[in-house]
Design a protein around this motif. Structure first.
Motif, PDB file in Angstrom:
ATOM      1  N   ILE A  89       0.942  -0.853   0.058  1.00  0.00           N
ATOM      2  CA  ILE A  89       0.255  -0.144  -0.171  1.00  0.00           C
ATOM      3  C   ILE A  89       0.863   1.180   0.085  1.00  0.00           C
ATOM      4  CG2 ILE A  89      -1.833   1.648   0.853  1.00  0.00           C
ATOM      5  CD1 ILE A  89      -2.757  -1.621   2.358  1.00  0.00           C
ATOM      6  N   LEU A  90       1.561   1.672   0.969  1.00  0.00           N
ATOM      7  CA  LEU A  90       2.494   2.377   1.143  1.00  0.00           C
ATOM      8  C   LEU A  90       3.952   3.032  -0.269  1.00  0.00           C
ATOM      9  CD1 LEU A  90       2.698   4.909   2.866  1.00  0.00           C
ATOM     10  CD2 LEU A  90       4.762   4.042   3.787  1.00  0.00           C
ATOM     11  N   PRO A  91       4.501   1.989  -0.923  1.00  0.00           N
ATOM     12  CA  PRO A  91       4.674   2.682  -1.991  1.00  0.00           C
ATOM     13  C   PRO A  91       3.797   3.409  -2.631  1.00  0.00           C
ATOM     14  CG  PRO A  91       5.590   0.360  -1.161  1.00  0.00           C
ATOM     15  CD  PRO A  91       4.334   0.341  -0.154  1.00  0.00           C
ATOM     16  N   ALA A  92       2.950   2.546  -3.493  1.00  0.00           N
ATOM     17  CA  ALA A  92       1.648   2.734  -4.225  1.00  0.00           C
ATOM     18  C   ALA A  92       1.230   4.637  -4.134  1.00  0.00           C
ATOM     19  CB  ALA A  92       0.548   1.990  -4.758  1.00  0.00           C
ATOM     20  N   LEU A  93       1.085   4.120  -2.191  1.00  0.00           N
ATOM     21  CA  LEU A  93       0.950   5.869  -2.446  1.00  0.00           C
ATOM     22  C   LEU A  93       1.506   7.164  -2.246  1.00  0.00           C
ATOM     23  CD1 LEU A  93      -1.234   4.815   0.806  1.00  0.00           C
ATOM     24  CD2 LEU A  93      -1.792   6.059  -1.399  1.00  0.00           C
ATOM     25  N   ILE A  94       3.409   6.497  -2.368  1.00  0.00           N
ATOM     26  CA  ILE A  94       4.393   7.420  -2.497  1.00  0.00           C
ATOM     27  C   ILE A  94       4.306   8.041  -3.671  1.00  0.00           C
ATOM     28  CG2 ILE A  94       6.620   8.117  -2.073  1.00  0.00           C
ATOM     29  CD1 ILE A  94       6.157   5.700   0.306  1.00  0.00           C
ATOM     30  N   TYR A  95       4.058   6.515  -4.760  1.00  0.00           N
ATOM     31  CA  TYR A  95       4.188   6.977  -5.803  1.00  0.00           C
ATOM     32  C   TYR A  95       3.479   7.977  -6.494  1.00  0.00           C
ATOM     33  CZ  TYR A  95       5.098   6.411 -10.989  1.00  0.00           C
ATOM     34  OH  TYR A  95       4.629   6.772 -12.526  1.00  0.00           O
ATOM     35  N   ILE A  96       1.907   7.933  -6.075  1.00  0.00           N
ATOM     36  CA  ILE A  96       1.077   9.124  -6.862  1.00  0.00           C
ATOM     37  C   ILE A  96       1.464  10.515  -6.243  1.00  0.00           C
ATOM     38  CG2 ILE A  96      -0.815   8.972  -6.209  1.00  0.00           C
ATOM     39  CD1 ILE A  96      -1.837   6.566  -6.134  1.00  0.00           C
ATOM     40  N   ALA A  97       1.745  10.258  -4.879  1.00  0.00           N
ATOM     41  CA  ALA A  97       2.477  11.690  -4.713  1.00  0.00           C
ATOM     42  C   ALA A  97       3.049  12.164  -5.280  1.00  0.00           C
ATOM     43  CB  ALA A  97       3.126  11.349  -2.902  1.00  0.00           C
ATOM     44  N   PHE A  98       3.799  11.182  -6.480  1.00  0.00           N
ATOM     45  CA  PHE A  98       5.097  12.411  -6.787  1.00  0.00           C
ATOM     46  C   PHE A  98       4.453  12.317  -8.539  1.00  0.00           C
ATOM     47  CE2 PHE A  98       8.227  11.274  -3.714  1.00  0.00           C
ATOM     48  CZ  PHE A  98       9.180  12.411  -4.058  1.00  0.00           C
ATOM     49  N   PRO A 109       0.919  12.557  -9.710  1.00  0.00           N
ATOM     50  CA  PRO A 109      -0.523  12.747  -8.963  1.00  0.00           C
ATOM     51  C   PRO A 109      -1.256  12.355 -10.807  1.00  0.00           C
ATOM     52  CG  PRO A 109       0.226  14.831  -9.235  1.00  0.00           C
ATOM     53  CD  PRO A 109       1.282  13.801  -9.301  1.00  0.00           C
ATOM     54  N   SER A 110      -0.883  12.780 -11.841  1.00  0.00           N
ATOM     55  CA  SER A 110      -1.853  12.812 -12.779  1.00  0.00           C
ATOM     56  C   SER A 110      -1.345  11.947 -14.156  1.00  0.00           C
ATOM     57  CB  SER A 110      -1.493  13.913 -13.521  1.00  0.00           C
ATOM     58  OG  SER A 110      -0.696  14.664 -13.553  1.00  0.00           O
ATOM     59  N   HIS A 170      -0.438   5.946 -14.386  1.00  0.00           N
ATOM     60  CA  HIS A 170      -1.156   5.137 -14.266  1.00  0.00           C
ATOM     61  C   HIS A 170      -0.036   3.923 -13.854  1.00  0.00           C
ATOM     62  CE1 HIS A 170      -3.159   1.552 -16.246  1.00  0.00           C
ATOM     63  NE2 HIS A 170      -2.537   1.382 -16.957  1.00  0.00           N
ATOM     64  N   GLY A 171       1.323   4.563 -13.652  1.00  0.00           N
ATOM     65  CA  GLY A 171       3.016   3.456 -13.193  1.00  0.00           C
ATOM     66  C   GLY A 171       2.714   2.739 -11.367  1.00  0.00           C
TER      67      GLY A 171
END
Length: 468
Positions: free
Chosen positions: A130-139, A141-142, A147-148
């Protein structure tokens, strides 16, 4: 300490050949080295470096070779893939099969047969997803970079086990088992994410076939079928069904590995072996020899026999070939400059390092603080944190998802550079942490407050053998 060369061993089965081919002497330490995952881990590292060198040679021979088509067909039906996908989809299923076999054995007769021992790595794996996905989305966001988000969620089991064997603490068996359980739970979750969010289309008919074949495997296990052939046949059919369904085919290896029986065989099989072995001694013929061989195999659980056959193939062939097929990324100056400032690359690196470390530690801490789970053996919380850093090695599924998530070659290159850089940093930092913690928190010493048990008197006997 002298090498144990004076130990007397019985002669190997079968008559001696008329012609003996001399082989170079192999030292005892080298024999032990080749018998562990360290050998496979070293080959994997060498293959990954060779792939990087090959991919950066003049020309495009690396990609041309791995895009060579190879097909298997029966009549009008067949599978047509390039060499890289044969490695990633079929050969890697053998690796996941061996991992599933080991987890199944430990769940059945090993340390993980207690639910509390399984809950800590499973919750740690969930946090590490969960946390790695959230960190990537923070960097990122669009779209299209968004999609990665699934790229940094996976831990590469092969590199994790290999690095742990090469650079981990002394006596790492319990820690290796813990991290192996965490990695396989992580891989199952990552494969599920890939199947749901990165599949181009899922065939409902094929999914029904996957479910039916899984039920057949469960039925074979329930019926206590000890021959390996039925499991192999159903496993091959399951791989084809998973491949056609649109899910990642390596999922078939995990399913088969978890369902091949690992329970101990009853003592009556040893009595049958005595009977058939005595029959061969009385009169040796092909039928009696075949029955004696079958009786000998029946004394060992199918899980152990299949793992004994596949483990060398997985460690010394499948995993190095995978590294050679997937680690090759062209590292020219322009690509590296883009990667240094790319949110995709930076997001993946931070997610693999910080996301995996913090996510796994928090998930495991939740299980430990609530009393739901416990660490196996002598694994300490410090080992867990060091292992969490090492779990930031993302390779197999991360590179695969990078190809699925991005169609733009520039984004693919930035993502793969992020995976390689983050994995390298995680391997180095995790290895250093585990070596330091291995000296401060040894895994193979007895606690000071524990009394040493008294040694038994008289001649030693194998405690697993019943009195006769």
């Amino acid at each position: 300490m002298s090498e144990p060369s004076s130990v007397s061993l019985p002669p190997r089965p079968g008559p001696r050949p008329r012609v003996a081919i001399p082989v170079p002497h192999v030292s005892y330490p080298l024999q032990r080295f080749l018998a562990t995952e360290a050998g496979g881990g070293l080959l994997l590292l060498v293959a990954a470096v060779a792939a990087l060198i090959w991919a950066n040679l003049p020309g495009d021979s690396y990609e041309q070779f791995w895009h060579t088509k190879a097909s298997v067909s029966v009549g009008n039906a067949g599978i047509d893939l390039d060499l890289r996908h044969w490695v990633n989809d079929l050969a890697m299923a053998l690796f996941f099969l061996t991992v599933g076999l080991e987890i199944s054995r430990e769940l059945t007769v090993g340390e993980l047969r207690r639910p509390r021992a399984v809950l800590v790595p499973v919750l740690g794996a969930i946090g590490g997803l969960i946390l790695p996905a959230l960190i990537y989305i923070a960097f990122n966001p669009s779209a299209p970079a968004l999609h990665g988000w699934g790229i940094p969620i996976s831990t590469d089991t092969a590199f994790l086990v290999g690095i742990l064997a090469l650079f981990g603490p002394r006596c790492p068996d319990q820690l290796r088992l813990f991290l192996l359980t965490l990695a396989i739970a992580d891989d199952i979750g990552a494969i599920g994410v890939m199947a749901i969010f990165y599949s181009e289309g899922v065939s409902a008919t094929a999914l029904v076939a996957v479910l039916a074949l899984t039920l057949v495997l469960i039925g074979l296990r329930w019926a206590r079928i000890w021959q390996l052939q039925p499991y192999v046949v159903v496993g091959l059919l399951l791989w084809v069904a998973v491949f056609v369904s649109g899910l990642h085919p390596t999922l078939a290896g995990v399913i088969v590995g978890l369902l091949v029986p690992a329970a101990p065989v009853g003592p009556e099989q040893a009595e049958r072996l005595r009977f058939y072995g005595r029959a061969v001694l009385e009169r040796a013929d092909a039928v009696r020899a075949r029955l004696a061989a079958a009786a000998a195999r029946a004394t060992v659980p199918p899980n152990d026999r299949l793992q004994d056959a596949l483990h060398p193939v997985s460690a010394f062939l499948v995993i190095p070939v995978f590294g050679l097929a997937n680690a090759g990324v062209r590292l020219d100056g322009e690509t590296l400059r883009r990667a240094l400032t790319s949110p995709v690359t930076i997001g993946i690196v931070v997610a693999l390092l910080a996301g995996k470390t913090v996510g796994i530690s928090l998930g495991a801490a939740l299980a430990l603080r609530t009393g739901w789970g416990e660490l196996p053996g002598r694994v300490r919380y410090g080992h867990l944190i060091g292992g969490a850093v090492l779990a930031g090695i993302g390779f197999t599924i991360s590179l695969f998802i990078a190809d699925l998530a991005f169609k733009d070659p520039l984004l693919q290159a930035e993502a793969k550079i992020g995976v390689l850089a983050g994995s390298l940093l995680a391997a180095v930092l995790g290895s250093v942490a585990l070596r330091c913690l291995g000296e401060r928190l040894p895994l193979c010493t007895v606690d000071d407050d524990m009394e040493m048990p008294e040694l038994p008197t008289g001649p030693w006997r194998d405690p697993t053998l019943s009195d006769r």
